[in-house]
Enzyme design. Structure first.
Site, PDB file in Angstrom:
ATOM      1  N   LYS A   1       0.808  -1.214   0.000  1.00 23.71           N
ATOM      2  CA  LYS A   1       0.000   0.000   0.000  1.00 23.71           C
ATOM      3  C   LYS A   1       0.844   1.269   0.000  1.00 23.71           C
ATOM      4  O   LYS A   1       0.341   2.357  -0.303  1.00 23.71           O
ATOM      5  CB  LYS A   1      -0.943   0.009   1.201  1.00 23.71           C
ATOM      6  CG  LYS A   1      -1.966  -1.125   1.211  1.00 23.71           C
ATOM      7  CD  LYS A   1      -3.002  -0.959   0.121  1.00 23.71           C
ATOM      8  CE  LYS A   1      -4.127  -1.974   0.272  1.00 23.71           C
ATOM      9  NZ  LYS A   1      -5.210  -1.767  -0.715  1.00 23.71           N
ATOM     10  N   ASP A   2       2.126   1.159   0.330  1.00 17.40           N
ATOM     11  CA  ASP A   2       3.002   2.335   0.253  1.00 17.40           C
ATOM     12  C   ASP A   2       2.995   2.926  -1.150  1.00 17.40           C
ATOM     13  O   ASP A   2       3.048   4.151  -1.330  1.00 17.40           O
ATOM     14  CB  ASP A   2       4.443   1.950   0.612  1.00 17.40           C
ATOM     15  CG  ASP A   2       4.629   1.626   2.083  1.00 17.40           C
ATOM     16  OD1 ASP A   2       3.652   1.736   2.842  1.00 17.40           O
ATOM     17  OD2 ASP A   2       5.752   1.252   2.460  1.00 17.40           O
TER      18      ASP A   2
END
Length: 458
Positions: A44-45
């Site tokens: 998700k970064d």
């Protein structure tokens, strides 16, 4: 010098790791795109930073502003890292089914966290979707990222995840397997890979309780499919705008139990300490591979890539906690009760404190036992052991004529009937060679170190 200017520059270029033991029954090469190597420990970064950059470009996110997002935890971590570097505040809304570790991590990086109930419809004012929208309207100079409908989510994976996989496999990838949640990862990566080679198969992994699979198969949003589930980070009760179902070839649903058990296997067999979705992803691969026949079946030359989204540290209180797994029926472990049942009917041998040491020794010899609980009425007050008596008798042979109260050893530890055998082994040591448990009828039972060794050996 090779120096990163800030933590955001370390996002991406995560390794592709061959699976060996756990994939031995599949005919082809299976590779894991292990995205917990990102600084926020999840894939998700990638999309978090992309959403921030796009919001800055179009003017929705202004200097000194507040980022608001509904998140299961991982997107929040990525957004928090971006906020730290870029000077924003964060308010995250999550659900009460997410692990405590996720909320604690978000707080550790400076975010405010609001927890909402899981078992409500998306449009309910208490849902984390609704609360995030309300906060974005109430908080001045704020921006609701909305990862579900924000197409910067899938764009991030079109620009980074897909190209990395293509390059790392030298264009030889034949199948991509990925859990399906917001739709960003699977859709973005699939769009890129299908452009490179339309024959690449995209297999999506869903969870029972989510409506995504039925929607994929029928085009129908059926709320009767929706019910609470324990799996974290994937599955949905609505259709996010990030989805383009035309680039997905197959959907499969995995149970909460199978995903959790498989995650633990990945850790033990491959050394990959991954999150819930990784276990579900690989389980989904196995289920789909078993169902594919003829030309759709996996072949020796195929190259399958599974996306493992996040790190197991997010789940140490859940899927990596034996008691949590046992309480939900996910872990088939032997317990104190199982050991007792395997021995058959066997009355507990006890003595009273006023009996003689000689009587206790006689009982030990007669029943071939090393530990005897000492009782007062129906309550244990201590114990005696063959090893302890041996030391005392060796020093003073006349002690065998003494009462047991004079050689009394500490009480044996008391445990519950559902205590796992592995836990029993940690309670039994040189000082106490056994443990006790009391059943519902009020009777006591004993498990010794030899019982534990036999149970672990079966």
């Amino acid at each position: 010098m090779d120096i990163k200017n800030n933590i955001l520059e370390t996002i991406g270029n995560t390794p592709l790791i061959r699976l060996n033991k756990i994939s031995k029954d599949l005919p082809c090469m299976v590779l894991a795109k292990v995205d917990y190597f990102n600084p926020g420990n999840s894939i998700k970064d990638r999309m978090a930073v992309k959403m921030v950059e796009v919001a800055e470009q179009d003017g929705r996110l202004k200097p000194g502003g507040t980022i608001i997002e509904g998140t299961s935890g991982n997107t929040g971590m990525g957004l928090a890292l971006a906020a730290i570097v870029k000077g924003y505040k964060c308010v995250f809304v999550t659900t009460d089914k997410q692990s405590k570790e996720k909320a604690d991590i978000l707080k550790a990086v400076g975010a405010d966290v609001i927890v909402c109930p899981t078992n409500v419809l998306p449009e309910d004012p208490k849902s984390y979707y609704s609360v995030a929208k309300r906060l974005s309207a109430e908080i001045p100079n704020s921006c609701h990222m909305n990862q579900y409908d924000n197409l910067a989510n899938r764009l991030a994976h079109y620009e980074s995840t897909g190209p990395e996989i293509w390059k790392q496999t030298d264009g030889k990838i034949t199948h991509l397997v990925c859990t399906a949640g917001t739709g960003g990862t699977i859709t973005g990566a699939a769009m890129y890979l299908k452009e490179k080679n339309p024959d690449i198969k995209i297999w999506a992994v869903d969870v029972y309780g989510s409506l995504l699979t039925k929607y994929f198969n029928t085009g129908e949003v059926d709320m009767n499919e929706v019910h609470p589930y324990i799996s974290e980070g994937f599955g949905e009760d609505f259709i996010p705008a990030n989805y383009d179902m035309s680039v997905i070839d197959h959907f499969v649903q995995v149970t909460d139990k199978d995903g959790a058990v498989m995650a633990r296997r990945l850790a033990k067999e491959e050394g990959l300490f991954c999150g819930y979705s990784a276990g579900s992803c690989f389980q989904g691969l196995l289920q789909t591979a078993a169902s594919m026949k003829g030309p759709d079946a996996l072949k020796p030359d195929d190259v399958v890539v599974c996306i493992f989204h996040d790190h197991g540290s997010r789940y140490v209180g859940k899927i990596y906690n034996d008691q949590w797994m046992i309480e939900r029926g996910f872990l088939d472990v032997k317990t104190f009760k199982d050991v007792i049942a395997s021995r058959g009917t066997q009355k507990l041998i006890t003595v009273n404190a006023d009996q003689s040491v000689a009587e206790a020794v006689e009982l030990m010899q007669k029943y071939d036992i090393e530990q005897i609980p000492v009782m007062s009425g129906n309550n244990p007050v201590g114990a005696i052991s063959e090893g302890g008596l041996f030391q005392k008798v060796f020093k003073n042979p006349d002690i065998k004529n003494s009462t047991i109260s004079e050689v009394l050893e500490p009480e044996l530890p008391m445990v519950g009937f559902d205590t796992p055998v592995e836990k029993l082994s940690s309670l039994i040591n040189r000082g106490n060679g056994a443990v006790l448990a009391k059943d519902d009828a009020g009777s006591y039972h004993i498990v010794t170190k030899y019982d534990v060794l036999q149970a672990l050996g079966k």
